[in-house]
Design an enzyme around this catalytic site. Structure first.
Site, PDB file in Angstrom:
ATOM      1  N   ASP A 358      41.217  56.779 -16.977  1.00  0.00           N
ATOM      2  CA  ASP A 358      41.771  55.716 -16.125  1.00  0.00           C
ATOM      3  C   ASP A 358      41.189  54.391 -16.634  1.00  0.00           C
ATOM      4  OD1 ASP A 358      42.592  54.195 -13.760  1.00  0.00           O
ATOM      5  OD2 ASP A 358      42.790  56.100 -12.724  1.00  0.00           O
ATOM      6  N   ASP A 473      50.581  52.620 -14.884  1.00  0.00           N
ATOM      7  CA  ASP A 473      50.209  52.470 -13.483  1.00  0.00           C
ATOM      8  C   ASP A 473      50.628  51.070 -13.005  1.00  0.00           C
ATOM      9  OD1 ASP A 473      49.038  53.334 -11.145  1.00  0.00           O
ATOM     10  OD2 ASP A 473      46.982  52.858 -11.735  1.00  0.00           O
ATOM     11  N   GLU A 476      54.942  48.418 -10.050  1.00  0.00           N
ATOM     12  CA  GLU A 476      55.984  48.174  -9.013  1.00  0.00           C
ATOM     13  C   GLU A 476      56.590  46.784  -9.129  1.00  0.00           C
ATOM     14  OE1 GLU A 476      53.000  49.661  -8.540  1.00  0.00           O
ATOM     15  OE2 GLU A 476      53.928  51.626  -8.483  1.00  0.00           O
ATOM     16  N   ARG A 555      54.484  55.291 -12.758  1.00  0.00           N
ATOM     17  CA  ARG A 555      54.430  55.384 -11.296  1.00  0.00           C
ATOM     18  C   ARG A 555      55.721  54.865 -10.666  1.00  0.00           C
ATOM     19  NH1 ARG A 555      49.276  53.102  -8.130  1.00  0.00           N
ATOM     20  NH2 ARG A 555      50.447  51.157  -8.163  1.00  0.00           N
ATOM     21  N   ASP A 571      49.169  58.038  -5.234  1.00  0.00           N
ATOM     22  CA  ASP A 571      47.862  58.150  -4.580  1.00  0.00           C
ATOM     23  C   ASP A 571      47.884  58.979  -3.307  1.00  0.00           C
ATOM     24  OD1 ASP A 571      47.281  56.506  -6.660  1.00  0.00           O
ATOM     25  OD2 ASP A 571      46.936  54.699  -5.472  1.00  0.00           O
ATOM     26  N   HIS A 629      43.744  65.089 -11.094  1.00  0.00           N
ATOM     27  CA  HIS A 629      43.260  63.707 -11.194  1.00  0.00           C
ATOM     28  C   HIS A 629      42.737  63.297  -9.829  1.00  0.00           C
ATOM     29  CE1 HIS A 629      43.049  59.466 -12.165  1.00  0.00           C
ATOM     30  NE2 HIS A 629      43.964  59.147 -11.282  1.00  0.00           N
TER      31      HIS A 629
END
Ligand SMILES: *[C@@H]1O[C@H](CO)[C@@H](O)[C@H](O)[C@H]1NC(C)=O
Ligand SMILES: *[C@@H]1O[C@H](CO)[C@@H](O)[C@H](O)[C@H]1NC(C)=O
Ligand SMILES: *[C@@H]1O[C@H](CO)[C@@H](O)[C@H](O)[C@H]1NC(C)=O
Ligand SMILES: *[C@@H]1O[C@H](CO)[C@@H](O)[C@H](O)[C@H]1NC(C)=O
Ligand SMILES: *[C@@H]1O[C@H](CO)[C@@H](O)[C@H](O)[C@H]1NC(C)=O
Ligand SMILES: *[C@@H]1O[C@H](CO)[C@@H](O)[C@H](O)[C@H]1NC(C)=O
Ligand SMILES: *[C@@H]1O[C@H](CO)[C@@H](O)[C@H](O)[C@H]1NC(C)=O
Ligand SMILES: *[C@@H]1O[C@H](CO)[C@@H](O)[C@H](O)[C@H]1NC(C)=O
Ligand SMILES: *[C@@H]1O[C@H](CO)[C@@H](O)[C@H](O)[C@H]1NC(C)=O
Length: 886
Positions: A358, A473, A476, A555, A571, A629
């Site tokens: 990450d 990641d 959005e 994502r 998440d 994860h």
């Protein structure tokens, strides 16, 4: 075919609205007429169409909108439209060579600013099973979604399975399936139809309440229809009920009363609410763009999904290695910790295929850097992984730091030079903040130059740290500030007249301003496309750098994202609820054409308990994308840290996964070629069995393997539904004959119930600890016979990495019939395909060795499980062959 037969025309519907001049797009219109009280009283509660969907609902406001008012119990609108109130009237309808064109004029003002008074409806008979209709402003070009980018073939119909009924007694239109007259899309009364600049709404009455899709949401697989609002607006949040989430998919699949299926896709990328009410009816309510609907006639659910993927594009073929088990954690704070993490799992016998880092690996959370102190030796570590046949995948955030001293950080300096960043409304680079210590700028992936920019950055980093895949990641796009460093200007784009029910009641919350500008237009229109545009460019760029198929996991998604990469469900929590919700989320993405999908095994937030992680590792071994994860600061949850039981469970389930890799890979090939599903909802495989319509606690891999996880704490059995047919217990090979019934299946703590379906042939390989080694092992073909002693299956084989998928491959079909297995070579172009060592046939009740086709076959027959194992076969996959046993 004469289209005239299928159209009921209305020749002259023109109503005179004022003067005969050219109607401008935003014309001032008369106020709505007052509602007729006696008409209003005829409307049943469930049929009410909401006239004040958000804001203050008062009788005064209601009446000023010309709507009906009647107090109601909660959920049911008190202010609703009077039926047949003729919001729009047909002006004319004209047949075209591949459909029709109609003009409609608005009769009175809608409650929203800037009505488009004259609209044009264009219906296109795209194919025999796909009808498209668009509603546009004929006088002014409006924004239309730039994704999915797939080019449709020219319309071609021979015998459409639908007819479009428009005009005549209708004040709208409807689409009917010819074979049984089911109305698939019913807008026969355009009462609440509104087409204004920032509020576009259309309602369809539904033929049933069995609806699936409309993601991304935390929801059961079957959607609710109790005045339920599904909001589509990509958002960084942990999955909660009743809120918008990372991706936006305006597509639903419906199962009709007759067990036929259809699907509807609204190609529109603006924020929207979709409301399902018990009429049953469904309202699409978007705040921009146009209406661009595709109607898929099925008639089976698998055909609906294929037809949908003809429009949005079929999924990318993943690299073979990406189907191995991945290990990851946020908080692997340095290279030593990362090494320890993978090593202890390898030592425990867990077949870890790749390790993921990450943010931790970055220097100051900046893309394209690594922390040379904490991750000193990272390049050498990656080289060593590669030598062992393993892979290394890292996280990338889309935003790059804009706070580094000039001349020290090429990703920003080069971006400025190429003019690549998203701009604010005054034309300067929009400055926000994500993980970077000071500030963040966002590359604009709709800019054609972004490909070269992103490639330059990825390549220069790859030259140092030779990563194998990109994990996208925060796209959005996420922003820790509201809008930007400077907030957002006052604007109807930031505060539209109608605000969809987005989390925290603001469009710019946790993202960038709606007034921001990209190459392709306004952020207001493009927000939901940020993720797909980044995934598109990244997928291309990483393939070019590697010279191989790339693995990209994103994502944020949109229709068509499957062409570029896979998805994980974000998440989620380390709890039993989210364990069970991971299945509907997985199945939704099967409908959306994104088969490479999985949830964080053992959950992301919170500390997974041993029993939870034990069952989750078992289920996660059957996510098409299988990765453990978790978040920073949470208790470690890799199998090795969880104790012996989790280690044994994980090994057992992952060994089965690795043995089944040839089957799984073949399923991905079929999905890539034909738009089929990999993780398959039961209803897609058994649409005629209504018992399957509510099932989202179990799923299939393709047609042949049923997976029934344990989803409850302390449970050692599960009430599983086995559709009609023979199912073979994966472990004992014992047949179970089901008439389509629920059965209690025992599952000790280290076992996940699995069933092979009679009638299917599954290609498998012998277990090895990496996917690379599995590829070199021999094949074992498992044929599970149905009631008639039949079974069939497929094997696809290629080098696992070529970008040019489907060029040098081997394809084998298997057919078992009358005591004989035929192994047919359909294509024979792969280099060094493995050999078949053994064939196992399940469901042989009587066996007589004298019937074997060759006297010196090495075999084992087990009377108790009725299985026959033929081994030491050494069958080469270059020539067709057959073996007979009775
Ligand atoms: C709703 O009514 C309240 C009180 O009359 C008012 O303050 C508020 O601005 C109104 N909200 C909207 C969205 O009209
Ligand atoms: C239908 O009406 C529109 C709008 O007035 C006009 O532009 C168009 O030419 C008409 N079409 C026909 C075939 O009359
Ligand atoms: C569908 O409806 C049409 C017109 O009402 C009728 O002629 C036709 O027979 C019906 N078809 C079926 C399959 O019911
Ligand atoms: C479908 O079945 C439901 C429940 O039986 C029924 O209420 C509904 O009217 C049926 N719909 C159609 C279009 O036949
Ligand atoms: C990692 O481990 C090595 C060898 O044990 C040690 O020399 C080094 O200091 C450690 N690095 C960090 C950042 O802890
Ligand atoms: C960085 O410095 C160079 C050379 O002095 C200058 O041309 C450039 O505009 C500066 N860039 C930024 C982002 O300030
Ligand atoms: C745009 O960004 C610049 C700084 O980069 C800032 O000065 C300006 O106020 C911003 N404009 C808006 C409307 O936020
Ligand atoms: C996808 O990315 C490629 C470059 O990698 C670009 O040429 C193409 O236009 C992109 N598609 C869209 C719809 O932006
Ligand atoms: C794709 O579908 C066609 C038509 O049904 C079929 O012939 C072909 O075998 C399928 N291909 C794969 C790879 O499943």
């Amino acid at each position: 075919m004469d289209l005239r037969v299928d159209l009921i025309f209305i020749v002259c519907l023109a109503t005179v609205l004022g003067a005969q001049n050219e109607v401008s797009s935003f014309q001032s219109l008369p106020n709505p007429p007052k509602a007729n009280v006696s008409q209003c009283s005829l409307v049943k509660d469930n049929d009410r169409l909401d006239c004040i969907p958000r804001g203050n609902v008062t009788q005064d406001i209601c009446e000023s909108r010309g709507c009906c008012w009647s107090e109601s119990s909660s959920g049911i609108p008190a202010c609703f439209y009077q039926p047949k109130s003729l919001s729009y009237k047909f002006k004319n309808i004209t047949e075209t060579s591949d459909g029709l064109v109609a003009y409609l004029e608005r009769s009175y003002k809608s409650p929203y600013p800037r009505d488009v008074a004259l609209i044009k409806l264009i219906a296109t008979y795209q194919s025999d099973d796909i009808l498209r209709f668009k509603v546009i402003d004929p006088t002014k070009k409006r924004y239309e979604s730039i994704f999915p980018e797939k080019k449709l073939p020219s319309p071609a119909t021979k015998n459409p399975s639908y007819k479009l009924i428009i005009g005549k007694d209708l004040q709208g239109f409807r689409v009917v399936r010819k074979s049984d007259n089911t109305t698939i899309f019913d807008a026969s009364d355009l009462t609440n139809f509104i087409f204004s600049d920032q509020f576009i709404q259309i309602t369809t009455k539904l033929p049933s309440t069995y609806l699936y899709g409309l993601g991304e949401h935390k929801e059961r697989f079957k959607l609710q229809s109790k005045w339920t609002t599904y909001t589509l607006y990509s958002r960084d949040t942990s999955p909660l009920f009743n809120t918008n989430l990372y991706g936006s998919h305006p597509f639903y699949l419906s199962m009709e009363n007759s067990t036929k299926a259809h699907g509807i896709f609204l190609k529109n990328s603006n924020a929207m609410d979709i409301i399902i009410q018990p009429t049953p009816a469904l309202t699409f309510r978007t705040i921009g763009g146009i209406l661009d609907f595709f109607i898929f006639l099925g008639p089976s659910p698998s055909e609906v999904i294929k037809q949908y993927q003809q429009v949005i594009g079929k999924p990318k073929m993943p690299p073979h290695w990406s189907l191995g088990f991945h290990l990851s954690k946020f908080g692997l704070k340095d290279l030593n910790t990362t090494k320890k993490y993978i090593e202890r799992n390898l030592n425990a016998g867990i077949p870890v295929q790749s390790i993921w880092n990450d943010l931790d690996y970055m220097n100051n959370s900046n893309d394209f850097t690594y922390d040379k102190k904490k991750f000193n030796g990272l390049p050498q570590f990656v080289d060593k992984l590669h030598k062992e046949g393993r892979k290394y995948v890292i996280l990338f955030d889309p935003g790059v730091s804009s706070g580094e001293p000039n001349g020290t950080y090429p990703p920003y300096d080069k971006g400025v030079e190429l003019d690549i960043f998203v701009k604010n409304s005054t034309g300067q680079i929009l400055v926000a903040q994500v993980w970077n210590p000071v500030s963040t700028a966002y590359p604009d992936f709709t800019n054609p130059k972004s490909h070269d920019y992103w490639k330059l950055m990825m390549k220069s980093f790859h030259d140092v740290v030779p990563f194998d895949g990109a994990w996208l990641d925060m796209n959005e796009p996420s922003n820790f500030l509201k809008g930007s460093m400077y907030g957002c200007p006052e604007s109807e784009l930031e505060d539209p007249p109608y605000l969809p029910r987005v989390l925290e009641g603001s469009l710019s919350k946790k993202t960038i301003c709606m007034t921001a500008k990209q190459y392709a237009g306004l952020q207001y229109n493009l927000h939901n496309l940020y993720g797909i545009s980044e995934t598109n460019v990244t997928s291309n760029v990483v393939s070019e750098i590697l010279g191989e198929r790339s693995l990209v996991i994103t994502r944020s998604t949109f229709p068509g994202s499957g062409q570029y990469g896979g998805h994980w469900s974000g998440d989620i929590g380390s709890n039993w609820e989210d364990l069970s919700y991971s299945i509907p989320q997985l199945l939704d993405f099967s409908l959306f054409g994104i088969p490479l999908m999985g949830a964080d095994i053992c959950g992301f937030f919170g500390s997974a308990t041993e029993p939870l992680c034990n069952r989750w590792m078992q289920l996660g071994a059957f996510y098409p994308f299988s990765r453990n994860h978790n978040s920073v600061g949470m208790k470690e949850q890799d199998p090795a840290s969880m104790g012996d039981r989790v280690i044994r469970s994980s090994r057992k389930a992952l060994e089965i996964r690795y043995t089944l890799l040839p089957y799984l890979y073949t399923l991905f090939w079929e999905a890539h070629k034909n738009g089929t599903t990999v993780a398959r909802p039961l209803l897609v495989e058994f649409p005629e069995d209504r018992n399957t319509y509510d099932i989202d606690t179990a799923f299939l891999w393709g047609s042949g393997l049923l997976i029934v996880p344990i989803l409850e704490e302390n449970a050692i059995s599960v009430n599983a539904y086995l559709p009609k047919g023979i199912w073979y217990d994966y472990y004992t090979r014992q047949p179970l004959n089901s008439s389509g019934e629920f059965m209690d299946i025992y599952a000790d703590n280290e076992t996940i119930p699995l069933f092979i379906r009679g009638g299917q042939v599954l290609p498998t390989q012998f277990y090895r600890a990496t996917t690379e080694e599995v590829r070199k092992a021999d094949l074992k073909i498992v044929a599970a016979l149905d009631q008639n002693g039949r079974a069939e299956g497929l094997l696809y084989w290629d080098d696992g990495i070529s970008v040019d998928v489907g060029r040098n491959y081997t394809q084998i079909s298997f057919l078992v019939e009358d005591g004989d297995i035929e192994i047919n070579v359909i294509n024979n172009r792969a280099e060094h395909p493995p050999k078949i060592f053994s064939v196992e046939i399940l469901g042989i009740r009587n066996f007589n060795e004298s019937n074997l086709s060759s006297g010196n076959l090495d075999y084992v027959y087990k009377k108790q499980s009725q299985s026959l194992l033929l081994q030491n076969l050494n069958i080469d996959l270059t020539q067709s062959t057959s073996i007979k046993w009775s």
